[in-house]
Design a protein around this motif. Structure first.
Motif, PDB file in Angstrom:
ATOM      1  N   ILE A   1      -3.298  -7.840   3.364  1.00  0.00           N
ATOM      2  CA  ILE A   1      -3.031  -6.458   3.661  1.00  0.00           C
ATOM      3  C   ILE A   1      -1.471  -6.251   3.027  1.00  0.00           C
ATOM      4  O   ILE A   1      -0.872  -5.095   2.657  1.00  0.00           O
ATOM      5  CB  ILE A   1      -2.886  -5.903   4.933  1.00  0.00           C
ATOM      6  CG1 ILE A   1      -1.941  -6.514   5.706  1.00  0.00           C
ATOM      7  CG2 ILE A   1      -4.495  -5.954   5.346  1.00  0.00           C
ATOM      8  CD1 ILE A   1      -1.839  -6.244   7.233  1.00  0.00           C
TER       9      ILE A   1
ATOM     10  N   PRO B   1       0.137  -6.530   0.050  1.00  0.00           N
ATOM     11  CA  PRO B   1       0.463  -5.502  -1.148  1.00  0.00           C
ATOM     12  C   PRO B   1       0.277  -3.881  -0.790  1.00  0.00           C
ATOM     13  O   PRO B   1       0.554  -3.100  -1.339  1.00  0.00           O
ATOM     14  CB  PRO B   1      -0.635  -5.728  -2.114  1.00  0.00           C
ATOM     15  CG  PRO B   1      -1.258  -7.123  -1.640  1.00  0.00           C
ATOM     16  CD  PRO B   1      -0.923  -7.231  -0.048  1.00  0.00           C
ATOM     17  N   TRP B   2      -0.480  -3.660   0.417  1.00  0.00           N
ATOM     18  CA  TRP B   2      -0.912  -2.265   0.638  1.00  0.00           C
ATOM     19  C   TRP B   2      -0.305  -1.566   1.657  1.00  0.00           C
ATOM     20  O   TRP B   2      -0.210  -0.320   1.933  1.00  0.00           O
ATOM     21  CB  TRP B   2      -2.327  -2.134   0.733  1.00  0.00           C
ATOM     22  CG  TRP B   2      -3.013  -3.091  -0.285  1.00  0.00           C
ATOM     23  CD1 TRP B   2      -3.833  -4.038   0.015  1.00  0.00           C
ATOM     24  CD2 TRP B   2      -3.266  -2.596  -1.725  1.00  0.00           C
ATOM     25  NE1 TRP B   2      -4.395  -4.492  -1.121  1.00  0.00           N
ATOM     26  CE2 TRP B   2      -3.974  -3.736  -2.130  1.00  0.00           C
ATOM     27  CE3 TRP B   2      -2.709  -1.824  -2.610  1.00  0.00           C
ATOM     28  CZ2 TRP B   2      -4.562  -3.799  -3.537  1.00  0.00           C
ATOM     29  CZ3 TRP B   2      -2.817  -2.001  -3.860  1.00  0.00           C
ATOM     30  CH2 TRP B   2      -3.824  -2.868  -4.292  1.00  0.00           C
TER      31      TRP B   2
ATOM     32  N   TRP C   1      -5.761  -0.602   8.052  1.00  0.00           N
ATOM     33  CA  TRP C   1      -5.786  -2.013   7.640  1.00  0.00           C
ATOM     34  C   TRP C   1      -6.865  -2.800   8.170  1.00  0.00           C
ATOM     35  O   TRP C   1      -7.537  -2.328   9.530  1.00  0.00           O
ATOM     36  CB  TRP C   1      -4.531  -2.599   8.115  1.00  0.00           C
ATOM     37  CG  TRP C   1      -4.213  -3.000   9.279  1.00  0.00           C
ATOM     38  CD1 TRP C   1      -4.456  -4.068  10.012  1.00  0.00           C
ATOM     39  CD2 TRP C   1      -3.980  -2.233  10.592  1.00  0.00           C
ATOM     40  NE1 TRP C   1      -4.380  -4.135  11.214  1.00  0.00           N
ATOM     41  CE2 TRP C   1      -4.105  -2.992  11.617  1.00  0.00           C
ATOM     42  CE3 TRP C   1      -3.785  -0.939  10.804  1.00  0.00           C
ATOM     43  CZ2 TRP C   1      -3.873  -2.576  13.017  1.00  0.00           C
ATOM     44  CZ3 TRP C   1      -3.614  -0.428  12.024  1.00  0.00           C
ATOM     45  CH2 TRP C   1      -3.605  -0.971  13.277  1.00  0.00           C
TER      46      TRP C   1
ATOM     47  N   THR D   1      -2.149   6.291  -0.217  1.00  0.00           N
ATOM     48  CA  THR D   1      -2.509   4.822  -0.713  1.00  0.00           C
ATOM     49  C   THR D   1      -2.123   4.376  -2.119  1.00  0.00           C
ATOM     50  O   THR D   1      -1.929   5.161  -3.032  1.00  0.00           O
ATOM     51  CB  THR D   1      -4.005   4.446  -0.772  1.00  0.00           C
ATOM     52  OG1 THR D   1      -4.307   2.932  -0.929  1.00  0.00           O
ATOM     53  CG2 THR D   1      -4.808   5.256  -1.680  1.00  0.00           C
ATOM     54  N   SER D   2      -1.361   3.274  -2.162  1.00  0.00           N
ATOM     55  CA  SER D   2      -0.962   2.688  -3.475  1.00  0.00           C
ATOM     56  C   SER D   2      -2.229   2.638  -4.494  1.00  0.00           C
ATOM     57  O   SER D   2      -3.329   2.648  -4.141  1.00  0.00           O
ATOM     58  CB  SER D   2      -0.503   1.173  -3.369  1.00  0.00           C
ATOM     59  OG  SER D   2       0.392   1.141  -2.442  1.00  0.00           O
TER      60      SER D   2
ATOM     61  N   ASN E   1      -5.505   0.335  -4.864  1.00  0.00           N
ATOM     62  CA  ASN E   1      -6.028   0.131  -3.537  1.00  0.00           C
ATOM     63  C   ASN E   1      -7.449   0.682  -3.392  1.00  0.00           C
ATOM     64  O   ASN E   1      -7.588   1.736  -2.691  1.00  0.00           O
ATOM     65  CB  ASN E   1      -5.344   0.447  -2.252  1.00  0.00           C
ATOM     66  CG  ASN E   1      -5.701  -0.185  -1.289  1.00  0.00           C
ATOM     67  OD1 ASN E   1      -6.840  -0.573  -0.893  1.00  0.00           O
ATOM     68  ND2 ASN E   1      -4.737  -0.064  -0.192  1.00  0.00           N
TER      69      ASN E   1
ATOM     70  N   SER F   1      -9.188   1.411  -0.117  1.00  0.00           N
ATOM     71  CA  SER F   1      -8.561   2.547   0.713  1.00  0.00           C
ATOM     72  C   SER F   1      -8.990   3.861   0.009  1.00  0.00           C
ATOM     73  O   SER F   1      -9.313   4.745   0.666  1.00  0.00           O
ATOM     74  CB  SER F   1      -7.113   2.469   0.548  1.00  0.00           C
ATOM     75  OG  SER F   1      -6.636   3.349   1.264  1.00  0.00           O
TER      76      SER F   1
ATOM     77  N   THR G   1       9.163  -1.239  -3.171  1.00  0.00           N
ATOM     78  CA  THR G   1       8.607  -2.473  -2.828  1.00  0.00           C
ATOM     79  C   THR G   1       9.231  -3.672  -3.269  1.00  0.00           C
ATOM     80  O   THR G   1      10.139  -3.527  -4.333  1.00  0.00           O
ATOM     81  CB  THR G   1       6.905  -2.838  -3.179  1.00  0.00           C
ATOM     82  OG1 THR G   1       6.847  -2.944  -4.467  1.00  0.00           O
ATOM     83  CG2 THR G   1       6.397  -1.607  -2.998  1.00  0.00           C
TER      84      THR G   1
ATOM     85  N   ILE H   1       1.855   6.339  -5.472  1.00  0.00           N
ATOM     86  CA  ILE H   1       0.985   6.409  -4.395  1.00  0.00           C
ATOM     87  C   ILE H   1       0.124   7.653  -4.577  1.00  0.00           C
ATOM     88  O   ILE H   1       0.287   8.717  -5.189  1.00  0.00           O
ATOM     89  CB  ILE H   1       1.951   7.117  -3.268  1.00  0.00           C
ATOM     90  CG1 ILE H   1       2.940   5.969  -2.940  1.00  0.00           C
ATOM     91  CG2 ILE H   1       1.067   7.194  -2.063  1.00  0.00           C
ATOM     92  CD1 ILE H   1       2.177   4.641  -2.127  1.00  0.00           C
TER      93      ILE H   1
END
Length: 182
Positions: free
Chosen positions: A34, A36-37, A98, A133-134, A137, A140, A161, A168
Protein backbone atom coordinates in the motif's frame (compact mmCIF):
# COMPACT_ATOMS: atom_id res chain seq x y z
CA UNK A 1 -19.77 -2.85 19.33
CA UNK A 2 -21.37 -3.26 15.93
CA UNK A 3 -20.21 -5.24 12.94
CA UNK A 4 -21.73 -5.11 9.48
CA UNK A 5 -21.40 -8.26 7.40
CA UNK A 6 -19.67 -7.84 4.04
CA UNK A 7 -19.48 -11.52 3.03
CA UNK A 8 -19.90 -14.82 4.85
CA UNK A 9 -16.39 -14.51 6.27
CA UNK A 10 -15.83 -10.73 6.43
CA UNK A 11 -17.24 -7.79 8.33
CA UNK A 12 -16.87 -4.03 8.68
CA UNK A 13 -16.25 -2.59 12.15
CA UNK A 14 -15.12 0.75 13.59
CA UNK A 15 -11.33 0.95 13.86
CA UNK A 16 -10.35 2.64 17.14
CA UNK A 17 -7.11 3.61 18.89
CA UNK A 18 -7.33 0.51 21.06
CA UNK A 19 -6.82 -1.52 17.86
CA UNK A 20 -3.32 -0.02 17.42
CA UNK A 21 -1.43 -3.27 17.96
CA UNK A 22 -3.66 -5.19 15.55
CA UNK A 23 -3.51 -2.28 13.07
CA UNK A 24 0.31 -2.27 13.19
CA UNK A 25 0.45 -6.05 12.64
CA UNK A 26 -1.85 -5.62 9.66
CA UNK A 27 0.25 -2.75 8.27
CA UNK A 28 3.36 -4.90 8.58
CA UNK A 29 1.70 -7.37 6.20
CA UNK A 30 0.40 -4.62 3.88
CA UNK A 31 3.11 -1.94 4.08
CA UNK A 32 5.02 -2.65 0.89
CA UNK A 33 1.82 -3.17 -1.08
CA UNK A 34 0.00 0.00 0.00
CA UNK A 35 2.96 2.38 0.47
CA UNK A 36 2.91 3.67 -3.14
CA UNK A 37 -0.78 4.58 -2.82
CA UNK A 38 -1.35 6.01 0.65
CA UNK A 39 0.22 8.90 2.52
CA UNK A 40 3.36 8.16 4.50
CA UNK A 41 1.69 9.37 7.72
CA UNK A 42 -0.86 6.54 7.38
CA UNK A 43 1.65 3.69 7.09
CA UNK A 44 2.62 3.50 10.76
CA UNK A 45 5.94 1.85 11.56
CA UNK A 46 5.69 1.34 15.32
CA UNK A 47 3.03 1.07 17.99
CA UNK A 48 3.05 4.78 18.86
CA UNK A 49 2.66 5.86 15.24
CA UNK A 50 -0.16 3.31 14.81
CA UNK A 51 -1.89 4.85 17.82
CA UNK A 52 -1.40 8.34 16.31
CA UNK A 53 -3.00 7.28 13.00
CA UNK A 54 -6.01 5.80 14.76
CA UNK A 55 -6.22 8.67 17.27
CA UNK A 56 -6.26 11.18 14.39
CA UNK A 57 -9.17 9.29 12.87
CA UNK A 58 -10.96 9.08 16.23
CA UNK A 59 -10.54 12.84 16.65
CA UNK A 60 -11.98 13.39 13.17
CA UNK A 61 -14.93 11.18 14.09
CA UNK A 62 -15.47 13.16 17.31
CA UNK A 63 -15.34 16.40 15.30
CA UNK A 64 -17.75 14.99 12.67
CA UNK A 65 -14.99 15.43 10.09
CA UNK A 66 -14.09 11.85 9.10
CA UNK A 67 -13.97 8.28 10.28
CA UNK A 68 -12.25 4.93 9.78
CA UNK A 69 -13.54 1.36 9.67
CA UNK A 70 -11.62 -1.89 9.49
CA UNK A 71 -12.37 -4.89 7.34
CA UNK A 72 -11.92 -8.14 9.24
CA UNK A 73 -11.83 -11.44 7.38
CA UNK A 74 -12.03 -14.59 9.49
CA UNK A 75 -11.34 -12.40 12.54
CA UNK A 76 -8.17 -10.84 11.08
CA UNK A 77 -7.87 -7.15 10.15
CA UNK A 78 -7.07 -7.11 6.40
CA UNK A 79 -7.86 -3.53 5.34
CA UNK A 80 -10.37 -0.78 5.68
CA UNK A 81 -12.21 2.25 4.42
CA UNK A 82 -12.26 5.79 5.68
CA UNK A 83 -13.46 9.30 5.18
CA UNK A 84 -10.34 11.34 4.63
CA UNK A 85 -12.56 14.40 4.95
CA UNK A 86 -16.21 14.83 5.77
CA UNK A 87 -18.20 18.07 5.98
CA UNK A 88 -21.93 18.26 6.50
CA UNK A 89 -21.59 22.05 6.18
CA UNK A 90 -20.40 21.81 2.57
CA UNK A 91 -21.98 18.42 1.88
CA UNK A 92 -18.68 17.05 0.59
CA UNK A 93 -16.72 14.01 1.78
CA UNK A 94 -13.69 12.15 0.46
CA UNK A 95 -13.63 8.38 0.87
CA UNK A 96 -10.62 6.10 0.60
CA UNK A 97 -9.46 2.56 1.23
CA UNK A 98 -6.55 0.19 1.70
CA UNK A 99 -6.23 -3.59 1.63
CA UNK A 100 -3.49 -6.14 2.09
CA UNK A 101 -2.73 -8.39 -0.90
CA UNK A 102 -4.10 -11.62 0.60
CA UNK A 103 -7.59 -10.08 0.81
CA UNK A 104 -7.78 -8.68 -2.73
CA UNK A 105 -10.17 -9.95 -5.35
CA UNK A 106 -13.08 -10.67 -3.01
CA UNK A 107 -15.02 -7.41 -3.39
CA UNK A 108 -14.42 -6.45 0.24
CA UNK A 109 -13.40 -2.84 -0.39
CA UNK A 110 -16.27 -2.23 -2.79
CA UNK A 111 -18.78 -3.63 -0.29
CA UNK A 112 -17.26 -1.66 2.61
CA UNK A 113 -17.05 1.58 0.62
CA UNK A 114 -20.65 1.11 -0.50
CA UNK A 115 -21.71 0.92 3.15
CA UNK A 116 -19.97 4.15 4.20
CA UNK A 117 -20.95 6.11 1.08
CA UNK A 118 -24.56 5.02 1.47
CA UNK A 119 -24.53 6.04 5.13
CA UNK A 120 -22.96 9.42 4.34
CA UNK A 121 -25.53 10.23 1.66
CA UNK A 122 -28.67 8.74 3.18
CA UNK A 123 -28.07 9.36 6.88
CA UNK A 124 -25.82 12.40 7.00
CA UNK A 125 -26.99 14.35 3.97
CA UNK A 126 -23.67 14.40 2.14
CA UNK A 127 -24.23 15.67 -1.41
CA UNK A 128 -20.91 14.71 -3.03
CA UNK A 129 -18.49 11.89 -2.23
CA UNK A 130 -15.06 12.09 -3.82
CA UNK A 131 -12.50 9.34 -4.38
CA UNK A 132 -8.95 10.51 -5.05
CA UNK A 133 -6.27 8.13 -6.19
CA UNK A 134 -2.81 8.23 -7.66
CA UNK A 135 -2.68 7.79 -11.41
CA UNK A 136 -1.79 4.16 -12.03
CA UNK A 137 -3.65 2.75 -9.02
CA UNK A 138 -5.85 0.54 -11.19
CA UNK A 139 -7.45 -1.28 -8.25
CA UNK A 140 -8.58 1.97 -6.66
CA UNK A 141 -9.94 3.26 -9.97
CA UNK A 142 -11.85 -0.01 -10.37
CA UNK A 143 -13.49 0.52 -6.97
CA UNK A 144 -14.48 4.08 -7.92
CA UNK A 145 -16.07 2.75 -11.10
CA UNK A 146 -17.92 -0.02 -9.23
CA UNK A 147 -19.25 2.65 -6.86
CA UNK A 148 -20.74 4.46 -9.84
CA UNK A 149 -18.37 7.40 -9.63
CA UNK A 150 -17.36 9.52 -12.60
CA UNK A 151 -13.83 10.53 -13.44
CA UNK A 152 -13.81 14.31 -13.16
CA UNK A 153 -10.20 15.02 -13.96
CA UNK A 154 -6.59 14.65 -12.99
CA UNK A 155 -4.71 17.01 -10.72
CA UNK A 156 -1.23 17.12 -12.18
CA UNK A 157 1.76 16.80 -9.83
CA UNK A 158 -0.42 17.79 -6.87
CA UNK A 159 0.94 15.38 -4.26
CA UNK A 160 4.56 15.29 -3.09
CA UNK A 161 5.99 11.84 -2.35
CA UNK A 162 9.47 10.61 -1.45
CA UNK A 163 9.98 9.66 -5.11
CA UNK A 164 8.63 12.91 -6.60
CA UNK A 165 5.31 14.58 -7.25
CA UNK A 166 2.38 12.45 -8.42
CA UNK A 167 -0.79 13.06 -10.38
CA UNK A 168 -4.09 12.40 -8.60
CA UNK A 169 -7.29 11.31 -10.35
CA UNK A 170 -10.51 12.74 -8.92
CA UNK A 171 -13.64 10.59 -9.08
CA UNK A 172 -16.98 11.52 -7.54
CA UNK A 173 -20.62 10.58 -7.17
CA UNK A 174 -23.43 13.00 -6.37
CA UNK A 175 -26.23 12.09 -3.99
CA UNK A 176 -28.91 11.99 -6.68
CA UNK A 177 -26.71 9.75 -8.88
CA UNK A 178 -26.06 7.46 -5.91
CA UNK A 179 -29.74 7.13 -5.06
CA UNK A 180 -30.67 6.53 -8.71
CA UNK A 181 -28.07 3.76 -8.97
CA UNK A 182 -29.24 1.96 -5.86
Amino acid sequence: MFALPLTGDAELRPLSPWHAEEFLTHLDRAREHIAPWVGASFVATDLESARRVLRRSADKWADDAGGIWGIWRDGVLVGGVLFVSFSTATGVAEAGCWLEPAAEGRGLVTRAATRIVDWAIRERGIHRVEWRTSVGNVRSVAVARRLGMRHEGTLRQVAPTPTGRVDIEVWAVLADEWRAGR
